[in-house]
Design a protein around this motif. Structure first.
Motif, short mmCIF file in Angstrom:
data_model
loop_
_atom_site.label_atom_id
_atom_site.label_comp_id
_atom_site.label_asym_id
_atom_site.label_seq_id
_atom_site.Cartn_x
_atom_site.Cartn_y
_atom_site.Cartn_z
N ALA A 42 21.94 26.54 -1.65
CA ALA A 42 22.45 27.93 -1.62
C ALA A 42 22.58 28.16 0.08
O ALA A 42 23.88 28.48 -0.36
CB ALA A 42 21.08 28.77 -1.39
N GLN A 43 22.66 27.34 0.56
CA GLN A 43 23.36 27.01 2.31
C GLN A 43 25.17 27.00 1.91
O GLN A 43 26.00 27.27 2.57
CB GLN A 43 22.81 25.91 3.83
CG GLN A 43 21.48 26.98 3.32
CD GLN A 43 21.79 28.14 4.95
OE1 GLN A 43 22.89 27.96 5.80
NE2 GLN A 43 21.18 28.80 5.06
N ASN A 44 25.27 25.46 0.85
CA ASN A 44 25.81 25.17 1.36
C ASN A 44 26.85 25.31 -0.81
O ASN A 44 27.44 25.10 -0.99
CB ASN A 44 25.94 23.62 1.39
CG ASN A 44 25.30 23.08 2.32
OD1 ASN A 44 26.38 23.02 3.07
ND2 ASN A 44 24.57 23.46 2.65
N TYR A 45 26.17 26.17 -1.21
CA TYR A 45 26.53 26.93 -2.71
C TYR A 45 27.04 25.54 -3.90
O TYR A 45 28.40 25.80 -4.58
CB TYR A 45 28.18 27.22 -1.68
CG TYR A 45 28.24 28.00 -0.81
CD1 TYR A 45 28.03 29.73 -1.72
CD2 TYR A 45 28.78 28.12 0.44
CE1 TYR A 45 27.66 30.29 -0.45
CE2 TYR A 45 29.17 29.00 1.43
CZ TYR A 45 27.97 30.18 0.66
OH TYR A 45 28.49 31.47 1.87
N VAL A 46 26.13 24.83 -3.80
CA VAL A 46 25.83 24.13 -4.59
C VAL A 46 24.66 24.32 -5.46
O VAL A 46 23.91 24.95 -4.99
CB VAL A 46 26.25 22.58 -3.99
CG1 VAL A 46 28.01 22.51 -3.83
CG2 VAL A 46 25.15 22.20 -3.18
N SER A 47 24.70 23.13 -6.71
CA SER A 47 23.06 23.69 -6.96
C SER A 47 22.37 22.57 -7.02
O SER A 47 22.86 21.74 -6.14
CB SER A 47 23.13 23.32 -8.65
OG SER A 47 23.94 21.67 -8.94
#
Length: 249
Positions: free
Chosen positions: A42-47
């Motif tokens: 979530a912090q890095n905008y990936v799954s």
């Protein structure tokens, strides 16, 4: 702590996105931040699946295994940096002003040609110096050719001379020649009274265990000290510059 993941990226064929993820994982681990896989994703905008895929691509059983093993590697890096006191105990006390001038010379001459000279048992050290400088982005050449020093056709700005005795003719002559062209000189030697030590600024003086063993028939740690000192100086120079000293920021 700065990380160079070039070899890891090549070994595991990591794409640009995966490299960025790995760097962020290393940064978080270095700072002692323990995210769950979902929090990190979530912090890095990936799954979360993308993070797990990265861990498995690098040979780990999963995200948790990757974090555990990376923490171990980072701690080893920290421990190695804390060994500097042991290093200085081996190479001897190096004047801080010598270290500061060495770092300054690397910065001043990072766009210039750097010549490195050394013969005999110092030849492997000369070649190592050049290879290391090249990797850091400098233009470095290993040569003992008189012509290169007599007229300075390459426009060298810095010369590094390595000589245990500091009196070897094939090294003393180049050192004398570069002085006429106002080229900066750094020396690594075991003889404080030698011409090389007298002319260089700075001259790094290292213990020569066997001054009366000209043919190096017995163990002499002078050469090991030169190598370790050079790595130590580069480490300090790079860290103080905040970027590899041979490259533009």
């Amino acid at each position: 702590m700065k990380y160079d993941i070039y070899k890891l990226a090549d070994q595991y064929a990591l794409n640009e996105g995966e490299q960025q993820l790995l760097l962020r994982i290393l940064e978080a681990t270095d700072q002692g931040i323990h995210y769950s896989v979902r929090e990190f994703a979530a912090q890095n905008y990936v799954s979360p699946a993308a993070v797990v895929r990265l861990s498995k691509k690098m040979g780990y059983t999963g995200y948790t295994d990757m974090i555990y093993r990376l923490e171990f590697l980072i701690q080893n890096e920290i421990n190695n940096k804390n060994l500097s006191s042991g290093i200085t105990a081996f190479i001897g006390e190096i004047p801080p002003e010598h270290i500061a001038r060495f770092a300054r010379l690397l910065t001043v001459h990072r766009q210039d040609t750097i010549l490195v000279c050394g013969t005999g048992f110092c030849s492997p050290l000369r070649d190592f110096f050049v290879r290391k400088l090249l990797v850091l982005g400098f233009t470095a050449i290993a040569t003992n050719s008189y012509e290169v020093y007599e007229h300075n056709p390459l426009g060298a700005g810095l010369v590094i001379a390595i000589s245990k005795s500091g009196t070897t003719d094939t090294i003393v002559k180049p050192v004398q020649d570069v002085q006429e062209h106002c080229v900066d000189l750094v020396a690594f030697t075991g003889n404080a009274a030698s011409p090389i030590a007298q002319k260089a600024r700075p001259a790094f003086l290292l213990l020569d265990d066997k001054m009366l063993d000209d043919r190096n028939l017995t163990a002499n740690y002078f050469y090991a000290r030169v190598l370790i000192l050079f790595e130590y100086l580069l480490d300090i120079s790079i860290n103080s510059a905040g970027t590899p000293v041979g490259k533009e920021p």
